[in-house]
Design a protein around this motif. Structure first.
Motif, short mmCIF file in Angstrom:
data_model
loop_
_atom_site.label_atom_id
_atom_site.label_comp_id
_atom_site.label_asym_id
_atom_site.label_seq_id
_atom_site.Cartn_x
_atom_site.Cartn_y
_atom_site.Cartn_z
N UNK A 192 2.43 -14.55 12.58
CA UNK A 192 3.23 -13.41 13.02
C UNK A 192 3.55 -12.48 11.85
N UNK A 193 3.84 -13.05 10.69
CA UNK A 193 4.10 -12.24 9.50
C UNK A 193 2.86 -11.43 9.14
N UNK A 194 1.71 -12.07 9.21
CA UNK A 194 0.45 -11.37 8.91
C UNK A 194 0.23 -10.22 9.89
N UNK A 195 0.46 -10.48 11.18
CA UNK A 195 0.30 -9.43 12.19
C UNK A 195 1.31 -8.31 11.99
N UNK A 196 2.56 -8.68 11.66
CA UNK A 196 3.60 -7.67 11.45
C UNK A 196 3.29 -6.83 10.22
N UNK A 197 2.74 -7.45 9.19
CA UNK A 197 2.36 -6.69 8.00
C UNK A 197 1.23 -5.71 8.32
N UNK A 198 0.29 -6.17 9.13
CA UNK A 198 -0.81 -5.28 9.52
C UNK A 198 -0.29 -4.08 10.30
N UNK A 199 0.63 -4.34 11.22
CA UNK A 199 1.24 -3.25 11.99
C UNK A 199 1.99 -2.30 11.07
N UNK A 200 2.75 -2.85 10.13
CA UNK A 200 3.50 -2.02 9.18
C UNK A 200 2.55 -1.17 8.35
N UNK A 201 1.49 -1.78 7.85
CA UNK A 201 0.54 -1.02 7.03
C UNK A 201 -0.15 0.07 7.83
N UNK A 202 -0.43 -0.19 9.12
CA UNK A 202 -1.02 0.84 9.97
C UNK A 202 -0.06 2.02 10.13
N UNK A 203 1.22 1.72 10.33
CA UNK A 203 2.21 2.79 10.47
C UNK A 203 2.37 3.56 9.17
N UNK A 204 2.37 2.84 8.05
CA UNK A 204 2.46 3.50 6.74
C UNK A 204 1.25 4.39 6.50
N UNK A 205 0.07 3.92 6.90
CA UNK A 205 -1.15 4.73 6.74
C UNK A 205 -1.04 6.01 7.57
N UNK A 206 -0.49 5.90 8.78
CA UNK A 206 -0.30 7.09 9.62
C UNK A 206 0.69 8.04 8.96
N UNK A 207 1.77 7.49 8.44
CA UNK A 207 2.77 8.32 7.74
C UNK A 207 2.14 9.03 6.54
N UNK A 208 1.43 8.28 5.72
CA UNK A 208 0.83 8.85 4.51
C UNK A 208 -0.19 9.93 4.83
N UNK A 209 -0.83 9.83 5.97
CA UNK A 209 -1.79 10.85 6.38
C UNK A 209 -1.09 12.07 6.97
N UNK A 210 -0.10 11.82 7.82
CA UNK A 210 0.48 12.93 8.59
C UNK A 210 1.39 13.82 7.76
N UNK A 211 2.01 13.31 6.71
CA UNK A 211 2.89 14.18 5.93
C UNK A 211 2.09 15.22 5.13
N UNK A 212 0.77 15.09 5.10
CA UNK A 212 -0.07 16.07 4.43
C UNK A 212 -0.86 16.91 5.45
N UNK A 213 -0.59 16.70 6.77
CA UNK A 213 -1.32 17.44 7.80
C UNK A 213 -0.88 18.90 7.77
#
Length: 249
Positions: A192-213
């Motif tokens: 579950x920790x591994x899955x939660x980290x993956x979800x967190x990293x996906x959200x962070x990747x979206x954030x890091x992309x969208x703030x430069x849109x």
């Protein structure tokens, strides 16, 4: 056109290369061109509408009405920026919620480790350092940042590793129903920790992309001082253990 990455005749790197995350936050910024573009939407719309009305030899009332109509592009762009701001706020909250979920799973692992250590201690003399470390694990979880949670998870793995050593020395412990259930729960929570980290990293990747849109999101992000976020990464000890134990490097 010649293939610049020719894997047949080009040089190859046989020794491989490890990949690491750069621990750096990059601010969202906009240049002069974007500011001119934003101002031009307001000014350009009004001037263009007025020029069209004057060219048509319209009276003052029509020219004034045309200038008001010329404000529409600026108002629409302002609405787009407002929507972009709402979106980024919601995404920011999702980042926090995903990080909190990791925190919750780690907290449960601490509780299981505490109970498991007590069960094992009743049967064998477990290393006292395990028990004294549990309190520190638990105290360090609430409010910890991403890297701190990463470190705490590695410490928990170390704690469970010590209990596994006791299992190897005392195989009869594995037949204990409560101990077996605790180990099963730990294995589940690790996933579950591994899955939660993956979800967190996906959200962070979206954030890091969208703030430069460009244009609305980066303008809002720049005005609010937003920066990129650093994803979870495996610790150096974890990487070394993976290579040594699983791949024999």
């Amino acid at each position: 056109m010649v293939n610049e990455l020719d894997e047949v005749t080009g040089p190859t790197r046989h020794d491989g290369r490890d990949v690491n995350v750069i621990d750096k936050q990059i601010p969202a910024t906009i240049g002069a061109g974007t500011r001119v573009f934003e101002a031009g939407i307001w000014v350009g719309g009004v001037v263009l509408a007025a020029c069209v009305a004057l060219a048509a030899q319209a009276d003052l009332a029509v020219v004034s009405l045309a200038m008001l109509v010329g404000l529409v592009p600026g108002l629409v762009f302002q609405l787009m920026k407002t929507n972009a701001g709402v979106y980024l706020r919601q995404l920011e909250q999702k980042v926090q919620a995903d990080a909190s979920q990791i925190d919750n799973y780690l907290e449960q692992r601490v509780q299981i480790l505490q109970n498991l250590a007590q069960l094992v201690t009743r049967s064998v003399e477990l290393d006292k350092q395990v028990m004294t470390s549990i309190a520190a694990y638990r105290a360090g979880l609430p409010g910890a940042g991403a890297q701190d949670l990463n470190d705490k998870a590695a410490q928990l793995d170390t704690g469970f590793g010590r209990i596994n050593v006791a299992f190897e020395a005392y195989p009869e412990l594995r037949s204990h129903a409560n101990i077996a259930e605790a180990m099963r729960q730990n294995a589940y929570l690790q996933k579950e920790v591994t899955a939660a980290r993956t979800l967190y990293n996906d959200t962070v990747a979206t954030w890091n992309r969208d703030i430069f849109a460009w244009p609305t999101k980066v303008i809002v992000a720049s005005n609010r001082g937003y920066t990129t976020r650093i994803p979870f990464t495996a610790s150096l000890e974890t990487k070394a253990a993976a290579r040594d134990r699983f791949f024999g490097v």
